[in-house]
Design an enzyme around this catalytic site. Structure first.
Site, mmCIF file in Angstrom:
data_model
loop_
_atom_site.group_PDB
_atom_site.id
_atom_site.type_symbol
_atom_site.label_atom_id
_atom_site.label_comp_id
_atom_site.label_asym_id
_atom_site.label_seq_id
_atom_site.Cartn_x
_atom_site.Cartn_y
_atom_site.Cartn_z
ATOM 1 N N LYS A 35 0.929 -1.141 -0.272
ATOM 2 C CA LYS A 35 0.160 0.143 -0.405
ATOM 3 C C LYS A 35 1.172 1.412 -0.089
ATOM 4 O O LYS A 35 1.743 1.407 0.634
ATOM 5 C CB LYS A 35 -0.919 -0.332 1.316
ATOM 6 C CG LYS A 35 -1.712 0.591 1.373
ATOM 7 C CD LYS A 35 -3.165 0.578 2.771
ATOM 8 C CE LYS A 35 -3.856 1.605 2.594
ATOM 9 N NZ LYS A 35 -4.805 1.541 3.711
ATOM 10 N N SER A 93 -9.072 1.376 2.665
ATOM 11 C CA SER A 93 -8.765 2.092 2.079
ATOM 12 C C SER A 93 -7.897 0.768 1.339
ATOM 13 O O SER A 93 -7.173 1.834 0.126
ATOM 14 C CB SER A 93 -8.401 3.112 2.589
ATOM 15 O OG SER A 93 -7.419 2.622 4.223
ATOM 16 N N SER A 121 -10.124 -1.082 6.706
ATOM 17 C CA SER A 121 -9.764 -0.928 5.622
ATOM 18 C C SER A 121 -8.320 -2.598 5.368
ATOM 19 O O SER A 121 -7.708 -2.689 4.165
ATOM 20 C CB SER A 121 -8.591 0.153 5.422
ATOM 21 O OG SER A 121 -9.108 1.211 5.778
#
Length: 470
Positions: free
Chosen positions: A81, A156, A180
């Site tokens: 990420k 996310s 997330s």
């Protein structure tokens, strides 16, 4: 071993490279081939660093030929990420504000994976500043679900979920502040571990909420998550909130059966207002766990709606505090939804925030009392399968909060209590969308969750299914 090394699990490919059955260069080339095929459809990567990755893989092969292994991930290509600082590399955090930000330090969690020998493939897309559960990003475009590109990935950690599901990386770091890691794991059909607050250092990871943020992996299997957690967990002088508790042997836990374990099924909230297919898959998952040797019991949990509300309140205030200066100086550089949610945090009185923080201890004590004698609680990760990108593209409209809250209804209470939770692929809808169930454990008992997840995955193949390129 699979004829395509990109389709192997993290654990299997790491062993194959270590045993010299396949080279790091060959594995990296295979993964990059899949990235080239899938990236135009999925938008899962923020940056692909093909030449650098292949060069690093060649170096890893040369070192191994000389008898020099860096560790458990030697030569394994991974992407994470785009919020984990990597010295000298641009880390956008999914935003315009940080589109040119190149930190001088490396996140502790990432550094520990690098020290174990991972090869960097690039960086993965994410929701702007990790503040959103759908996977939309007005700056860089929505990430798409490889099972059906018209549907969301969840956020996310959108790129992490999509890339792991499509086998564009063997695993990926995500972050879980309100769901997330578990949202993308559920919507994309991969395994995702939300760790106990403090289990993994947050130094060098973009902050969102100082008391809720957790670092955790997404991967194909519980065993893969166990490998990564064992490498990352532990105390860190750069993050004094990182726990000094001993790090268990998570991999050993994944070899154990379910015999002797008691799993609780909530009597309310997590079983209310479920999509019919999610309800069906929950029942089937419970039946499988029982068949594998677990004892299934009912548990009455305290009011989870209060926990969810408190979690949202704490997140809103702490996120607004971090972003206050940028909201004043650069409001035009935020997406409308993220800016709206951040501004809402500025309206919450300090007394209300402090009351929510003060209540966390009693709330955790009440939860522990309710699950006394139970090793884990099982619940859906979300009440619904993945909605479409179009129907969940709500921006900052009047119905935005309701859409976002429905998706994360089952994840937020866990964040507020700081507990660990493992989302495991548990089935598919009739239209082919994956559905995940989360196992909720006691503080620092990730090993128990990984044990249950691995046993379930030995009895099922949902985690092993691979989406097809349309």
């Amino acid at each position: 071993m699979s004829s395509d090394p990109a389709l192997m699990t993290l654990t299997a490919v790491a062993k194959a490279i270590a045993d010299k059955k396949v080279s790091s260069h060959e594995v990296t080339r295979a993964v990059l081939h899949r990235v080239a095929e899938w990236q135009p459809r999925l938008n899962a990567y923020m940056a692909v660093e093909s030449e650098q990755a292949l060069a690093a893989a060649t170096e890893a092969d040369t070192a191994l030929a000389r008898g020099n292994s860096r560790g458990a991930l030697h030569g394994v290509p991974l992407a994470h990420k785009d919020m984990y600082y990597d010295a000298g590399k641009v880390v956008t955090c999914g935003s315009l504000i940080r589109r040119d930000f190149a930190p001088k330090t490396t996140a502790t969690a990432l550094q520990r994976l690098k020290d174990a020998g991972q090869v960097r493939l690039g960086s993965l897309q994410m929701v702007e500043f990790a503040y959103g559960p759908t996977g939309h990003n007005v700056h860089y475009g929505a990430v798409r679900n490889p099972w059906n590109t018209e549907h969301i990935t969840g956020g996310s950690s959108s790129g992490s979920g999509s890339a792991v599901a499509a086998r564009l990386t063997f695993a990926a770091l995500g972050s879980d502040t309100g769901g997330s890691v578990r949202m993308p794991a559920h919507f994309c059909g991969v395994t995702g571990l939300k760790t106990t607050v403090g289990r993994v250092s947050r130094a060098g990871a973009m902050p969102l909420s100082q008391s809720l943020d957790t670092v955790g992996p997404l991967a194909q299997t519980a065993e893969d998550c166990a490998l990564l957690l064992g490498l990352m967990a532990g105390a860190d002088p750069e993050d004094l909130t990182a726990s000094t508790q001993p790090v268990p042997d998570y991999m050993a836990a994944t070899k154990q059966s379910l015999e002797g374990l008691k799993i609780g099924v909530p009597t309310a909230f997590y079983v209310d207002d479920l999509d019919p297919e999610v309800a069906r898959i929950l029942d089937e998952t419970i039946a499988t766990l029982k068949k594998e040797g677990a004892e299934i019991v009912k548990v009455e949990l305290p009011d989870q709606r209060q926990l969810s509300s408190a979690s949202q309140l704490v997140l809103a205030v702490e996120a607004a505090a971090f972003h206050k200066r940028w909201m004043i100086e650069r409001p035009q550089d935020y997406g409308a939804q993220v800016l709206m949610r951040l501004q809402n945090g500025l309206t919450i009185p300090a007394v209300t925030y402090l009351e929510a923080m003060r209540w966390r201890g009693p709330a955790l004590a009440a939860h522990n009392a309710a699950v006394n004698g139970v090793d884990a609680v099982i619940a859906p990760s979300s009440p619904v399968p993945a909605p479409t990108i179009a129907e969940s593209d709500v921006g900052n409209g009047p119905g935005a909060d309701a859409v976002l809250q429905r998706l994360t209804r089952f994840t937020r209470p866990v964040n507020y209590l700081g507990l660990p939770s493992l989302s495991i692929p548990s089935g598919f809808t009739k239209t082919g969308l994956p559905v995940g169930m989360q196992l909720i454990g006691r503080s620092f008992e990730e090993a128990v969750l990984l044990r249950i997840g691995a046993a379930f995955q030995r009895a099922t193949d949902f985690h092993a299914r691979v989406p097809k390129l349309a």
